[in-house]
Design an enzyme around this catalytic site. Structure first.
Site, PDB file in Angstrom:
ATOM      1  N   ARG A   8       0.848  -1.078  -0.003  1.00 29.89           N
ATOM      2  CA  ARG A   8       0.023  -0.002   0.063  1.00 29.89           C
ATOM      3  C   ARG A   8       0.910   1.413   0.005  1.00 29.89           C
ATOM      4  NH1 ARG A   8      -1.362   2.768   4.198  1.00 29.89           N
ATOM      5  NH2 ARG A   8      -0.294   1.417   5.783  1.00 29.89           N
ATOM      6  N   CYS A  62       5.900  -7.447   6.856  1.00 31.84           N
ATOM      7  CA  CYS A  62       5.538  -8.563   7.574  1.00 31.84           C
ATOM      8  C   CYS A  62       5.326  -9.788   6.780  1.00 31.84           C
ATOM      9  CB  CYS A  62       4.817  -8.084   8.731  1.00 31.84           C
ATOM     10  SG  CYS A  62       5.248  -6.823   9.726  1.00 31.84           S
TER      11      CYS A  62
HETATM   12  N1  PCA Z   1       5.058  -3.792   9.999  1.00 35.01           N
HETATM   13  C1  PCA Z   1       4.810  -3.935   8.636  1.00 35.01           C
HETATM   14  C2  PCA Z   1       6.157  -3.898   8.196  1.00 35.01           C
HETATM   15  C3  PCA Z   1       7.162  -3.832   9.340  1.00 35.01           C
HETATM   16  C4  PCA Z   1       6.467  -3.632  10.433  1.00 35.01           C
HETATM   17  O1  PCA Z   1       6.829  -3.459  11.716  1.00 35.01           O
HETATM   18  C5  PCA Z   1       3.860  -4.669   8.399  1.00 35.01           C
HETATM   19  O2  PCA Z   1       2.789  -5.338   9.091  1.00 35.01           O
HETATM   20  O3  PCA Z   1       4.000  -5.381   7.215  1.00 35.01           O
END
Ligand code: PCA
Length: 212
Positions: A90, A143
Site C-alpha cells: 500500500r 511483515c
Molecule cells: N510492520 C509492517 C512491516 C514492518 C512492521 O513492523 C507490516 O505489518 O507489514
C-alpha cells in the site's frame, strides 16, 4: 543451550520508532525456558529482509524463530495464522520499493501456516490479562513477506525448526487516537509467548478470540 531467534523491524512509514524493534532489543540475550534469546533487527525492505533473516538463521542455528512486527491500529497482541505468497504494498518500503500483486517465491505454495502454538499463546496471554487474539492475515506488506520467507526457508531447509510471526500494537507514544499497549506489557507478552512455544510442541484446540 539452544537459541531462539527473535526479530523486530526498523521503523517505517515515517514513524519514529517500531515497538517490535524495541522488544527484540529488550529481550536480546535473555534466558527463557532453557533457551537463549537472540534478538535481531530486520530492515523494512522487501527482499533484503528475507536475505538478512536467512543469514541470521544460518548464524545462530535456532530451534525456534519468532518474527515480530508492528500492526498499528490493532488493540491486541496477534499471533498470525497464515503467510501468503504475495507482495501487494500500500506504501513504499524503506528503500522506496512498492511491489504490487507479485509472488514472493515464484511457483511457491500459495500459503504456509505458522508452526507456533498460536491458540496456546493467546490463552496464556489472556490468563495474564494481556489482550491477545489469533489473526487470520498478516497483510501483504513486509511483515507477511518475511513471514512467508521464513516458513518457506524452514519448510525447504530446516523441517525441525518451528517458526511464525506475531504482530504487536502501537505503544502509547505513537498515537493519540488508535489503540496501544505499554511497552512493558508487550515485552511481558513476548516473553510469555516464547515460553509457551517451548512448552507446547502442539497447539491446543480452542474456539473464539479471533480477529480478521
Ligand atoms: N510492520 C509492517 C512491516 C514492518 C512492521 O513492523 C507490516 O505489518 O507489514
Amino acid at each position: 543451550m539452544r537459541n531462539i531467534l527473535l526479530t523486530g523491524f526498523e521503523p517505517f512509514d515515517g514513524q519514529a520508532l517500531n515497538p517490535s524493534e524495541e522488544i527484540a532489543r529488550e529481550i536480546n540475550d535473555a534466558k527463557i525456558a532453557r533457551h537463549r534469546v537472540v534478538g535481531a533487527l530486520l530492515p523494512c525492505v522487501f527482499g533484503t529482509a528475507i536475505k538478512e533473516l536467512k543469514h541470521l538463521i544460518k548464524l545462530h542455528d535456532p530451534d525456534l524463530v519468532i518474527c515480530l512486527g508492528q500492526a498499528g491500529g490493532r488493540a491486541e497482541i496477534t499471533p498470525e495464522r497464515v503467510a501468503i505468497n504475495i507482495d501487494d504494498a500500500r506504501i513504499p518500503d524503506n528503500a522506496g520499493q512498492q511491489p504490487v500483486d507479485k509472488p514472493i517465491v515464484k511457483d511457491g505454495p500459495v500459503a504456509y501456516f505458522s508452526t507456533l502454538p498460536i491458540k496456546a499463546i493467546v490463552q496464556e496471554l489472556r490468563k495474564h490479562d494481556i489482550p491477545a487474539a489469533v489473526s487470520q492475515t498478516a497483510g501483504t506488506f513486509v511483515c507477511n513477506h518475511v513471514f512467508y520467507g521464513l516458513m518457506h526457508e524452514l519448510s525447504t531447509h530446516r523441517a525441525d525448526v518451528r517458526g511464525g510471526f506475531i504482530h504487536v500494537p502501537f505503544v502509547p507514544e505513537q498515537t493519540t487516537d488508535k489503540p496501544s499497549l505499554p511497552f512493558e506489557k508487550m515485552t511481558e507478552a513476548v516473553r510469555l509467548a516464547i515460553a509457551t512455544c517451548v512448552d507446547y510442541r502442539r497447539d491446543i484446540k480452542s474456539a473464539g478470540g479471533q480477529v480478521s
